[in-house]
Design a protein around this motif. Structure first.
Motif, mmCIF file in Angstrom:
data_model
loop_
_atom_site.group_PDB
_atom_site.id
_atom_site.type_symbol
_atom_site.label_atom_id
_atom_site.label_comp_id
_atom_site.label_asym_id
_atom_site.label_seq_id
_atom_site.Cartn_x
_atom_site.Cartn_y
_atom_site.Cartn_z
ATOM 1 N N LEU A 1 0.816 -1.216 0.000
ATOM 2 C CA LEU A 1 0.000 0.000 0.000
ATOM 3 C C LEU A 1 0.853 1.271 0.000
ATOM 4 N N GLY A 2 2.172 1.123 0.072
ATOM 5 C CA GLY A 2 3.035 2.289 0.229
ATOM 6 C C GLY A 2 3.556 2.870 -1.076
ATOM 7 N N GLN A 3 3.739 4.186 -1.056
ATOM 8 C CA GLN A 3 4.471 4.872 -2.134
ATOM 9 C C GLN A 3 5.852 5.312 -1.642
ATOM 10 N N TYR A 4 5.980 5.444 -0.319
ATOM 11 C CA TYR A 4 7.261 5.780 0.303
ATOM 12 C C TYR A 4 7.469 4.823 1.474
ATOM 13 N N TYR A 5 8.740 4.697 1.889
ATOM 14 C CA TYR A 5 9.076 3.762 2.961
ATOM 15 C C TYR A 5 10.056 4.423 3.924
ATOM 16 N N PHE A 6 9.835 4.190 5.236
ATOM 17 C CA PHE A 6 10.735 4.791 6.218
ATOM 18 C C PHE A 6 11.531 3.714 6.954
ATOM 19 N N THR A 7 12.703 4.123 7.424
ATOM 20 C CA THR A 7 13.598 3.231 8.148
ATOM 21 C C THR A 7 13.313 3.324 9.648
ATOM 22 N N ASP A 8 14.158 2.720 10.466
ATOM 23 C CA ASP A 8 13.987 2.657 11.913
ATOM 24 C C ASP A 8 13.645 4.026 12.505
ATOM 25 N N PRO A 9 12.511 4.151 13.189
ATOM 26 C CA PRO A 9 12.147 5.442 13.800
ATOM 27 C C PRO A 9 13.210 5.956 14.768
ATOM 28 N N ASP A 10 13.911 5.041 15.452
ATOM 29 C CA ASP A 10 14.957 5.459 16.391
ATOM 30 C C ASP A 10 16.170 6.058 15.682
ATOM 31 N N GLN A 11 16.261 5.808 14.368
ATOM 32 C CA GLN A 11 17.349 6.374 13.561
ATOM 33 C C GLN A 11 16.821 7.489 12.647
ATOM 34 N N ASP A 12 15.818 8.207 13.134
ATOM 35 C CA ASP A 12 15.247 9.360 12.422
ATOM 36 C C ASP A 12 14.566 8.981 11.110
ATOM 37 N N GLY A 13 13.985 7.772 11.065
ATOM 38 C CA GLY A 13 13.352 7.311 9.822
ATOM 39 C C GLY A 13 12.232 8.210 9.335
ATOM 40 N N ILE A 14 11.415 8.731 10.249
ATOM 41 C CA ILE A 14 10.299 9.598 9.846
ATOM 42 C C ILE A 14 10.833 10.933 9.337
ATOM 43 N N TYR A 15 11.779 11.499 10.033
ATOM 44 C CA TYR A 15 12.414 12.745 9.576
ATOM 45 C C TYR A 15 12.967 12.584 8.164
ATOM 46 N N LYS A 16 13.663 11.482 7.916
ATOM 47 C CA LYS A 16 14.314 11.273 6.616
ATOM 48 C C LYS A 16 13.290 11.136 5.493
ATOM 49 N N VAL A 17 12.207 10.386 5.738
ATOM 50 C CA VAL A 17 11.234 10.203 4.666
ATOM 51 C C VAL A 17 10.437 11.487 4.424
ATOM 52 N N MET A 18 10.204 12.278 5.479
ATOM 53 C CA MET A 18 9.510 13.561 5.287
ATOM 54 C C MET A 18 10.367 14.520 4.462
ATOM 55 N N LYS A 19 11.657 14.437 4.665
ATOM 56 C CA LYS A 19 12.571 15.245 3.856
ATOM 57 C C LYS A 19 12.542 14.769 2.401
ATOM 58 N N GLU A 20 12.546 13.445 2.201
ATOM 59 C CA GLU A 20 12.469 12.870 0.854
ATOM 60 C C GLU A 20 11.187 13.299 0.147
ATOM 61 N N MET A 21 10.092 13.403 0.906
ATOM 62 C CA MET A 21 8.800 13.765 0.328
ATOM 63 C C MET A 21 8.640 15.268 0.166
#
Length: 281
Positions: free
Chosen positions: A256-276
């Motif tokens: 169901l995904g168009q984007y994917y994030f890595t480990d939240p403890d390694q700033d995964g959400i921050y990184k994917v928001m930057k990518e988007m």
């Protein structure tokens, strides 16, 4: 109008550390400064929204997997189980030796054994992680957990039921009776000897809560983004326009995904928001 951003908590905003990283906090607040709206979209009950989450000025919360919708600190939607169906579920679980927690607006009502079961499962984690132990102590102190004997079915509405079956086969006997009314979400792994999860009323899921939020703001679903990691996020990710899924999520969810994030403890959400390009950094 900016995007409507919906974030699951456990496994999405928080990893094993049970904390939101500073970069993730900054990213959410920066997205809001950029004109987007940010919402928690969680299976947690209202009483289980911890203080660290409240430090972020979210625009609202979809909690209890859609059972409650809060915007600007006001409940704009509340949904409760039919008392007769709830009574049947409680009887079914008790007769089949299944531990359970009833989630209401202000409290969690637990059968004997629930706390002991989770404490046993968490002992190994706590042994090597004092911070994690402190987190659970603080969270449980803030939650209004009460024994099931204090529950009055005539006075208190219940929106969701969490369960633990120490023996898998006991729960399998219940499934045919539950499927008609509920979406059954399993959190335990296939190799576990127990089953734990939750039952959520059909037609009252995270997706339904999202629709209510968007309608409240007179927005459009084409502007929705959902961030999730487990199968209780399935309806949310199916409904939103853009799904953002944890890279190690079940394949059924990753589809169901168009984007994917890595480990939240390694700033995964921050990184994917930057990518988007939801944030500029």
């Amino acid at each position: 109008m900016g995007k409507f951003l919906f974030y699951d908590i456990d496994g999405t905003l928080m990893g094993k550390s049970k904390k939101i990283t500073e970069k993730t906090k900054w990213a959410i607040e920066e997205a809001q400064r950029n004109g987007h709206r940010a919402f928690l979209c969680t299976g947690r009950a209202p009483t289980s929204i911890s203080d660290d989450l409240k430090e972020i000025a979210f625009d609202g919360i979809v909690c209890s997997a859609g059972g409650f919708v809060i915007v600007n600190d006001e409940f704009i939607f509340e949904n409760f189980m039919n008392q007769y169906i709830l009574s049947e579920v409680m009887t079914l679980f008790i007769n089949n030796h299944i531990l359970f927690t009833l989630e209401s607006k202000k409290a969690l009502y637990q059968t004997p054994g629930v706390n002991e079961f989770f404490m046993q499962r968490q002992q190994l984690d706590f042994k090597n992680n004092l911070e994690l132990a402190r987190f659970f102590e603080i969270r449980r102190a803030n939650e209004n957990r009460r024994p099931i004997k204090d529950f009055d079915i005539l006075k208190t509405g219940i929106t969701k039921v969490c369960f633990i079956a120490p023996h898998k086969n006991d729960f399998q006997l219940c499934v045919p009776f539950l499927e008609e009314f509920f979406n059954i979400v399993i959190f335990s792994k296939e190799e576990d000897e127990f089953v734990n999860g939750e039952i959520i009323l059909k037609h009252c899921t995270k997706a339904d809560g999202i629709i209510k939020v968007v309608n409240h703001f007179h927005g459009q679903m084409k502007d929705t983004v959902g961030f999730g990691d487990s199968m209780n996020d399935y309806q949310m990710l199916e409904e939103v326009n853009i799904g953002v899924v944890y890279e190690n999520a079940p394949q059924h969810l990753k589809d169901l995904g168009q984007y994917y994030f890595t480990d939240p403890d390694q700033d995964g959400i921050y990184k994917v928001m930057k990518e988007m390009k939801l944030i500029n950094d």
